[in-house]
Design a protein around this motif. Structure first.
Motif, short mmCIF file in Angstrom:
data_model
loop_
_atom_site.label_atom_id
_atom_site.label_comp_id
_atom_site.label_asym_id
_atom_site.label_seq_id
_atom_site.Cartn_x
_atom_site.Cartn_y
_atom_site.Cartn_z
N LYS A 296 0.83 -1.21 0.00
CA LYS A 296 0.00 0.00 0.00
C LYS A 296 0.87 1.26 0.00
CE LYS A 296 -2.62 -1.48 3.47
NZ LYS A 296 -3.72 -1.52 4.48
N THR A 297 1.92 1.25 0.80
CA THR A 297 2.82 2.41 0.84
C THR A 297 3.49 2.62 -0.52
OG1 THR A 297 3.25 2.12 3.20
CG2 THR A 297 4.87 3.38 1.94
N LEU A 298 3.98 1.55 -1.11
CA LEU A 298 4.67 1.65 -2.39
C LEU A 298 3.71 2.04 -3.51
CD1 LEU A 298 7.03 -1.46 -2.15
CD2 LEU A 298 7.67 0.95 -1.95
N PHE A 299 2.49 1.50 -3.46
CA PHE A 299 1.51 1.83 -4.49
C PHE A 299 1.17 3.32 -4.46
CE2 PHE A 299 -2.76 2.33 -6.19
CZ PHE A 299 -2.68 1.62 -7.38
N LEU A 300 0.98 3.87 -3.27
CA LEU A 300 0.69 5.30 -3.16
C LEU A 300 1.86 6.13 -3.69
CD1 LEU A 300 -1.05 5.41 0.33
CD2 LEU A 300 -2.13 5.55 -1.93
N ARG A 301 3.08 5.69 -3.41
CA ARG A 301 4.24 6.40 -3.94
C ARG A 301 4.25 6.33 -5.46
NH1 ARG A 301 10.00 4.07 -2.57
NH2 ARG A 301 9.20 4.31 -0.44
N ALA A 302 3.94 5.16 -6.01
CA ALA A 302 3.96 4.97 -7.46
C ALA A 302 2.94 5.87 -8.16
CB ALA A 302 3.70 3.51 -7.81
N GLN A 303 1.84 6.22 -7.47
CA GLN A 303 0.84 7.10 -8.08
C GLN A 303 1.42 8.48 -8.38
OE1 GLN A 303 -2.60 5.86 -8.73
NE2 GLN A 303 -1.15 4.16 -8.48
N THR A 304 2.43 8.88 -7.65
CA THR A 304 3.05 10.20 -7.87
C THR A 304 4.33 10.12 -8.68
OG1 THR A 304 4.32 10.12 -5.80
CG2 THR A 304 2.08 11.00 -5.69
N GLU A 305 4.97 8.95 -8.72
CA GLU A 305 6.25 8.82 -9.39
C GLU A 305 6.14 8.23 -10.79
OE1 GLU A 305 9.08 8.16 -5.43
OE2 GLU A 305 8.56 6.44 -6.69
N THR A 306 4.98 7.69 -11.15
CA THR A 306 4.80 7.09 -12.47
C THR A 306 3.48 7.56 -13.07
OG1 THR A 306 3.62 5.09 -11.75
CG2 THR A 306 6.04 5.04 -11.67
N ASP A 307 3.35 7.37 -14.38
CA ASP A 307 2.13 7.73 -15.10
C ASP A 307 1.34 6.50 -15.56
OD1 ASP A 307 2.67 10.64 -15.19
OD2 ASP A 307 4.38 10.00 -16.40
N MET A 308 1.95 5.34 -15.48
CA MET A 308 1.32 4.08 -15.84
C MET A 308 2.03 2.98 -15.07
SD MET A 308 2.70 4.02 -19.81
CE MET A 308 2.91 5.78 -20.08
N LEU A 309 1.29 1.94 -14.67
CA LEU A 309 1.86 1.02 -13.69
C LEU A 309 1.43 -0.42 -13.94
CD1 LEU A 309 3.46 0.90 -10.95
CD2 LEU A 309 1.23 1.10 -9.81
N PHE A 310 2.43 -1.29 -14.10
CA PHE A 310 2.17 -2.72 -14.06
C PHE A 310 1.96 -3.12 -12.60
CE2 PHE A 310 4.74 -2.40 -17.95
CZ PHE A 310 3.99 -3.15 -18.85
N VAL A 311 0.80 -3.66 -12.30
CA VAL A 311 0.55 -4.27 -10.98
C VAL A 311 0.46 -5.76 -11.27
CG1 VAL A 311 -0.91 -4.26 -8.91
CG2 VAL A 311 -0.76 -2.21 -10.33
N ARG A 312 1.63 -6.38 -11.37
CA ARG A 312 1.68 -7.67 -12.04
C ARG A 312 1.13 -8.83 -11.22
NH1 ARG A 312 4.62 -12.19 -12.68
NH2 ARG A 312 4.59 -13.12 -14.77
N ASN A 313 1.50 -8.91 -9.93
CA ASN A 313 1.14 -10.11 -9.18
C ASN A 313 1.19 -9.81 -7.68
OD1 ASN A 313 0.39 -12.75 -8.76
ND2 ASN A 313 2.27 -13.66 -9.52
#
Length: 235
Positions: free
Chosen positions: A114-131
């Motif tokens: 959850k912490t990393l996902f929230l960070r990724a929302q600000t650091e990336t524009d598209m995201l593989f959430v693979r597994n």
């Protein structure tokens, strides 16, 4: 295997190569057909005189094309459990498609995810959430609720069991691997040498779109996609 005395062995996935074929069967007289090896088999010494198989690859450019239609920029990310498979796949993705620019996030626990996902929302524009394999404490209903509340960019996976958690699934067809392996075994039993059969890659893919996750990210899917994809998450 010595007790069974098979005429040919089907070895599925990377672990079977690492712990069975490479130490015990490679370059012996026993034919081996593998399937489900992620992206690259060279680290196992394949192709070998008695080994052939089908690599398992993912439709990365096709997924990125869907992402790019709705993304606000070109920054790409990848989040998953901290597994050897996902570390291998991210290295291949980065080298083959993104010139090392893809950000990677590996979670050990659901809270860390959850912490990393929230960070990724600000650091990336598209995201593989693979597994979610390897993420301790993952609870599907809680994960879906968290992602619906916090997804703001296009997300996707190549694994069908992730369809409730992402906007796009560009899924592989597992049966393709097994069917290819079975047909190849028949060729070997008919007299062909595995070393003379080229390594193959899977070709089939299935698009699934999740309308709930699309709505959470503010994505309006075009009619052309809705007509060709399997659609889930209708309200």
């Amino acid at each position: 295997l010595l007790e069974i005395a098979p005429d040919v062995v089907i070895a599925s996935d990377d672990a079977a190569q690492e712990y069975l074929v490479v130490p015990h069967l490679r370059n012996t007289g026993l034919p081996v057909v593998f399937c489900g090896v992620n992206w690259d088999a060279s680290m196992y010494g394949y192709p070998a005189s008695n080994v052939t198989g089908m690599l398992e690859v993912e439709a990365v450019p096709e997924m990125v094309a869907h992402f790019a239609r709705d993304a606000k920029g070109g920054r790409i990310g990848y989040i998953s459990g901290n597994t050897a498979t996902d570390r291998k796949i991210t290295a291949v993705f980065n080298e083959t498609y993104f010139n090392g620019r893809m950000r990677t996030y590996f979670a050990e626990t659901f809270d860390q995810f959850k912490t990393l996902f929230l960070r990724a929302q600000t650091e990336t524009d598209m995201l593989f959430v693979r597994n979610y394999a390897g993420i301790a404490g993952w609870e599907p209903a809680a994960a879906e609720a968290f992602l619906l509340a916090n997804t703001r960019i296009p997300t996707g996976s190549h694994l069908e069991h992730m369809e409730r958690f992402v906007t796009y699934i560009m899924g592989k067809v597992p049966e393709e691997q097994g069917e290819w392996a079975a047909r190849t075994v028949l060729r070997v039993l008919a007299g062909e040498k595995p070393g003379g059969i080229p390594l193959a890659r899977n070709q089939q893919a299935k698009l699934v779109v999740n309308l709930k996750m699309a709505k959470a990210a503010g994505i309006v899917l075009p009619v052309s996609v809705l007509k060709t994809a399997e659609v889930i998450g209708r309200e």
